[in-house]
Design a protein around this motif. Structure first.
Motif, short mmCIF file in Angstrom:
data_model
loop_
_atom_site.label_atom_id
_atom_site.label_comp_id
_atom_site.label_asym_id
_atom_site.label_seq_id
_atom_site.Cartn_x
_atom_site.Cartn_y
_atom_site.Cartn_z
N PHE A 1 0.84 -1.19 0.00
CA PHE A 1 0.00 0.00 0.00
C PHE A 1 0.87 1.24 0.00
CE2 PHE A 1 -2.69 -3.27 1.78
CZ PHE A 1 -3.94 -3.01 1.23
N VAL A 2 0.38 2.29 -0.62
CA VAL A 2 0.97 3.63 -0.53
C VAL A 2 -0.04 4.49 0.22
CG1 VAL A 2 1.68 5.68 -1.79
CG2 VAL A 2 2.34 3.41 -2.62
N GLY A 3 0.41 5.13 1.29
CA GLY A 3 -0.47 6.01 2.04
C GLY A 3 -1.36 5.27 3.03
N GLY A 4 -2.28 6.05 3.62
CA GLY A 4 -3.14 5.52 4.65
C GLY A 4 -4.46 4.99 4.11
N LEU A 5 -5.14 4.21 4.96
CA LEU A 5 -6.42 3.61 4.62
C LEU A 5 -7.52 4.23 5.48
CD1 LEU A 5 -5.27 -0.11 4.60
CD2 LEU A 5 -5.64 1.32 2.60
N HIS A 6 -8.70 4.38 4.89
CA HIS A 6 -9.84 4.88 5.65
C HIS A 6 -10.14 3.91 6.80
CE1 HIS A 6 -14.42 5.66 5.91
NE2 HIS A 6 -13.77 6.58 6.61
N ASN A 7 -10.14 4.44 8.02
CA ASN A 7 -10.33 3.63 9.23
C ASN A 7 -9.24 2.57 9.41
OD1 ASN A 7 -12.67 5.01 10.03
ND2 ASN A 7 -13.98 3.67 8.80
N LYS A 8 -8.12 2.73 8.70
CA LYS A 8 -6.98 1.81 8.77
C LYS A 8 -7.36 0.38 8.39
CE LYS A 8 -4.65 4.61 12.26
NZ LYS A 8 -4.00 4.64 13.60
N THR A 9 -8.37 0.26 7.53
CA THR A 9 -8.81 -1.06 7.08
C THR A 9 -9.02 -1.07 5.58
OG1 THR A 9 -11.16 -0.52 7.41
CG2 THR A 9 -10.00 -1.52 9.28
N LYS B 1 -13.75 -10.03 3.04
CA LYS B 1 -13.32 -9.83 4.42
C LYS B 1 -12.72 -8.43 4.59
CE LYS B 1 -12.23 -14.71 5.35
NZ LYS B 1 -11.18 -15.66 5.83
N THR B 2 -12.62 -8.00 5.84
CA THR B 2 -12.00 -6.73 6.18
C THR B 2 -10.70 -6.98 6.92
OG1 THR B 2 -14.14 -5.60 6.31
CG2 THR B 2 -12.29 -4.56 7.44
N TYR B 3 -9.65 -6.28 6.50
CA TYR B 3 -8.33 -6.44 7.09
C TYR B 3 -7.83 -5.09 7.62
CZ TYR B 3 -8.13 -10.90 4.57
OH TYR B 3 -8.39 -12.17 4.10
N THR B 4 -6.97 -5.16 8.61
CA THR B 4 -6.32 -3.96 9.14
C THR B 4 -4.93 -3.83 8.51
OG1 THR B 4 -7.48 -4.17 11.24
CG2 THR B 4 -5.50 -2.81 11.23
N MET B 5 -4.55 -2.59 8.20
CA MET B 5 -3.24 -2.37 7.60
C MET B 5 -2.70 -1.02 8.03
SD MET B 5 -0.72 -3.44 5.74
CE MET B 5 -1.46 -4.93 5.05
N MET B 6 -1.44 -0.98 8.40
CA MET B 6 -0.77 0.26 8.74
C MET B 6 -0.52 1.10 7.49
SD MET B 6 3.14 -1.13 9.35
CE MET B 6 2.61 -2.62 10.17
N ASP C 1 4.56 -14.99 2.80
CA ASP C 1 4.65 -16.14 3.69
C ASP C 1 3.44 -16.12 4.62
OD1 ASP C 1 5.20 -14.16 5.57
OD2 ASP C 1 7.35 -14.55 5.59
N THR C 2 3.45 -17.00 5.60
CA THR C 2 2.30 -17.10 6.51
C THR C 2 2.03 -15.77 7.19
OG1 THR C 2 2.81 -19.43 6.93
CG2 THR C 2 1.37 -18.33 8.50
N GLU C 3 3.08 -15.06 7.60
CA GLU C 3 2.93 -13.78 8.28
C GLU C 3 2.27 -12.73 7.38
OE1 GLU C 3 5.70 -10.25 10.26
OE2 GLU C 3 6.61 -12.10 9.51
N THR C 4 2.75 -12.61 6.15
CA THR C 4 2.19 -11.59 5.26
C THR C 4 0.78 -11.95 4.81
OG1 THR C 4 3.08 -12.54 3.19
CG2 THR C 4 4.51 -11.04 4.44
N LEU C 5 0.52 -13.25 4.62
CA LEU C 5 -0.80 -13.66 4.14
C LEU C 5 -1.90 -13.40 5.17
CD1 LEU C 5 0.20 -16.99 2.37
CD2 LEU C 5 -0.68 -14.93 1.26
N GLU C 6 -1.54 -13.34 6.44
CA GLU C 6 -2.52 -13.00 7.46
C GLU C 6 -2.96 -11.53 7.35
OE1 GLU C 6 -0.82 -13.93 11.21
OE2 GLU C 6 -1.08 -16.11 11.00
N LYS C 7 -2.06 -10.68 6.88
CA LYS C 7 -2.36 -9.24 6.77
C LYS C 7 -2.85 -8.86 5.38
CE LYS C 7 1.57 -8.34 9.85
NZ LYS C 7 2.90 -7.67 9.94
#
Length: 292
Positions: free
Chosen positions: A53-61, A67-72, A100-106
């Motif tokens: 992602f570049v920049g921020g997300l509305h409501n950080k999601t 599905k809905t995911y959270t992302m910094m 990998d497993t870590e990134t696929l969760e996010k």
């Protein structure tokens, strides 16, 4: 974690395997350091990669695959460890990170992200390659965030300098609100022979976001309008940023293939403005140059 150095007859760079981040860019004859050295008093990074992602997300999601995911802000690649996969110490280095497993969760998409740096006689080419190893399309954004020392001369102030853009009489910036989302409003900046003065209040409302291919060359210039550092790119949009109200001694010139959400955006990931969609098995390549 490791730091790698490349050097030719005129230029030396250092790259950190954490984030595959460019950490230093020097001319050998003068020893001048052009990259900000991550003083956390102002900003604790130097040149992070922004992905997926570049920049921020509305409501950080964000929403995808029902599905809905959270992302910094700016995604996660800047904080990941990359593998160095090839290095020619006098010319070029490449790093790789796979999902990998870590990134696929996010971020539920497989990817292979390769980042390279190629020395030039007067600078460095920054190389990006995104590969889609999966059987579904890969939505992503990617961007650079290099910070350059400004002022570059110890006896000067930042406001003694100017920014050159290869545009005509003005550039139009998309306004960003206090939480890093696009408002839909615009601001016009007049140029004199392509030059924009760096005033004390230039970044009070955060980054200048220049969209729709308004310029392809951006340079930091001295009081005479002479460039000491130039970024050339083919990106459709870019940011120019320094932390608001901090009088920070650096300015970022940021090539982007993506952008923050509009402040009320609630659509699917594939509907984000300036996003990219990579077909299964395809490879996406881009680059930009920093010259000193």
């Amino acid at each position: 974690m490791a730091v790698y150095e490349l050097k030719n007859e005129t230029i030396a760079i250092q790259v950190d395997s954490c984030g595959a981040e460019l950490r230093s860019l020097k001319k050998l004859d003068t020893g001048i350091e052009y990259l900000w050295q991550a003083d956390p008093t102002f900003w604790g990074r130097t040149s992070p990669i922004l992905f997926p992602f570049v920049g921020g997300l509305h409501n950080k999601t964000y929403r995808t695959k029902g599905k809905t995911y959270t992302m910094m802000q700016h995604g996660f690649a800047r904080d990941l460890e990359f593998e160095m996969i090839s290095c020619q110490p006098e010319s070029e280095i490449w790093f790789e990170r796979k999902s990998d497993t870590e990134t696929l969760e996010k971020y539920p998409y497989e990817f292979i992200l390769k980042l390279g740096y190629k020395l030039l006689p007067n600078g460095v080419s920054v190389l990006w390659q995104v590969e889609n190893p999966a059987s579904e399309a890969l939505p992503f954004s990617i961007g650079g965030h290099p910070a350059f020392n400004c002022p570059i001369d110890a006896d000067k102030k930042q406001t003694d300098y100017q920014i050159f853009l290869d545009a005509k009489d003005e550039v139009i910036s998309s306004k960003i609100n206090k939480i890093g989302l696009a408002t839909g409003e615009k601001e016009r900046f007049s140029l004199q022979n392509g030059l924009l003065p760096i005033t004390e209040n230039l970044f009070d409302e955060d980054a200048l976001v220049i969209e729709h291919d308004q310029a392809k060359t951006v340079a930091l210039c001295n009081e005479k309008g002479e460039p000491y550092l130039t970024v050339t790119m083919d990106a459709p949009l870019f940011g120019i940023w320094s932390p608001p109200h901090k009088n920070a001694p650096f300015i970022c010139i940021e090539p982007w293939y993506g952008r923050c959400d509009q402040e009320n955006f609630e659509g699917d990931l594939t509907e984000r403005e300036w996003g990219n969609l990579l077909a299964p098995g395809d490879v996406w390549k881009r680059e930009y140059q920093i010259k000193v």
